[in-house]
Scaffold this motif. Structure first.
Motif, short mmCIF file in Angstrom:
data_model
loop_
_atom_site.label_atom_id
_atom_site.label_comp_id
_atom_site.label_asym_id
_atom_site.label_seq_id
_atom_site.Cartn_x
_atom_site.Cartn_y
_atom_site.Cartn_z
N SER A 74 37.61 -70.22 37.35
CA SER A 74 38.61 -70.16 38.41
C SER A 74 38.78 -68.73 38.91
O SER A 74 38.35 -67.77 38.26
N LYS A 75 39.43 -68.61 40.08
CA LYS A 75 39.76 -67.29 40.62
C LYS A 75 40.67 -66.53 39.66
O LYS A 75 40.53 -65.33 39.47
N ARG A 79 39.72 -62.94 37.72
CA ARG A 79 40.64 -61.80 37.93
C ARG A 79 41.16 -61.28 36.59
O ARG A 79 41.19 -60.08 36.35
N ARG A 80 41.54 -62.19 35.69
CA ARG A 80 42.07 -61.79 34.37
C ARG A 80 41.00 -61.05 33.58
O ARG A 80 41.25 -59.98 33.02
N VAL A 81 39.77 -61.59 33.56
CA VAL A 81 38.68 -60.97 32.81
C VAL A 81 38.31 -59.62 33.43
O VAL A 81 38.11 -58.63 32.73
N TYR A 82 38.24 -59.57 34.75
CA TYR A 82 37.93 -58.33 35.47
C TYR A 82 38.94 -57.24 35.14
O TYR A 82 38.58 -56.11 34.80
N GLU A 94 32.97 -53.67 42.82
CA GLU A 94 34.33 -54.23 42.87
C GLU A 94 34.30 -55.75 42.93
O GLU A 94 33.36 -56.34 43.46
N LEU A 95 35.36 -56.38 42.45
CA LEU A 95 35.53 -57.82 42.57
C LEU A 95 35.61 -58.16 44.06
O LEU A 95 36.45 -57.61 44.78
N LEU A 116 28.46 -58.90 34.20
CA LEU A 116 28.37 -59.46 35.55
C LEU A 116 29.31 -60.64 35.56
O LEU A 116 29.12 -61.61 34.83
N LEU A 117 30.35 -60.56 36.36
CA LEU A 117 31.34 -61.63 36.43
C LEU A 117 31.11 -62.44 37.69
O LEU A 117 30.90 -61.86 38.77
N ASN A 118 31.18 -63.76 37.58
CA ASN A 118 30.90 -64.61 38.73
C ASN A 118 31.79 -65.84 38.68
O ASN A 118 32.00 -66.44 37.62
N PHE A 119 32.32 -66.21 39.83
CA PHE A 119 33.01 -67.50 40.00
C PHE A 119 32.45 -68.12 41.26
O PHE A 119 32.65 -67.60 42.36
N GLN A 120 31.70 -69.20 41.11
CA GLN A 120 31.12 -69.89 42.25
C GLN A 120 32.19 -70.76 42.88
O GLN A 120 32.69 -71.68 42.24
N LYS A 121 32.56 -70.45 44.13
CA LYS A 121 33.61 -71.21 44.81
C LYS A 121 33.14 -72.60 45.18
O LYS A 121 31.99 -72.86 45.35
#
Length: 121
Positions: A74-75, A79-82, A94-95, A116-121
């Motif tokens: 989730s978004k 955000r929390r992990v970032y 940047e995010l 590498l952080l990713n959230f596929q919308k």
């Protein structure tokens, strides 16, 4: 968290992937090239696991070419992990929203681990 998997940044990415495929088996998929023919992203699927690969696009140092890719659910989670990993760390991208339809960021945490952080919308 959906998944955590290694992400390898290496010169001659296609040759390296084909070597590992010949050794371990599996299937190379999602091979995306840049305009100059370098690999932007590719995946070697081994059973239920994926090793992500990319050519290097800048100088890397030995030991710096493997990072951990986190696929968030989730978004809010990304955000929390970032926020947590970037505290006392170094943000390298940047995010942000991306052209591939995801929210993405790159950073190195306070322990020197690349993420590498990713959230596929």
């Amino acid at each position: 968290m959906k998944s955590a998997s290694p992400y390898v940044f290496i010169d001659n990415c296609r040759d390296v992937m084909e070597y590992y495929q010949s050794l371990f088996g599996g299937e190379i998929i999602n091979f995306q090239k840049s305009k100059d023919g370098k690999c932007l992203h590719a995946e070697l699927h081994l059973g239920n696991s994926i090793i992500h690969f990319s050519d290097t696009f800048s100088k890397t140092h030995e030991g710096d070419n493997v990072r951990i890719s986190l696929e968030c659910e989730s978004k809010e989670e990304i955000r929390r992990v970032y926020d947590a990993l970037s505290k006392d760390g170094k943000i390298t991208a940047e995010l942000q929203d991306t052209f591939w339809g995801a929210i993405h960021a790159n950073l190195v945490d306070k322990f020197g681990i690349g993420w590498l952080l990713n959230f596929q919308k």
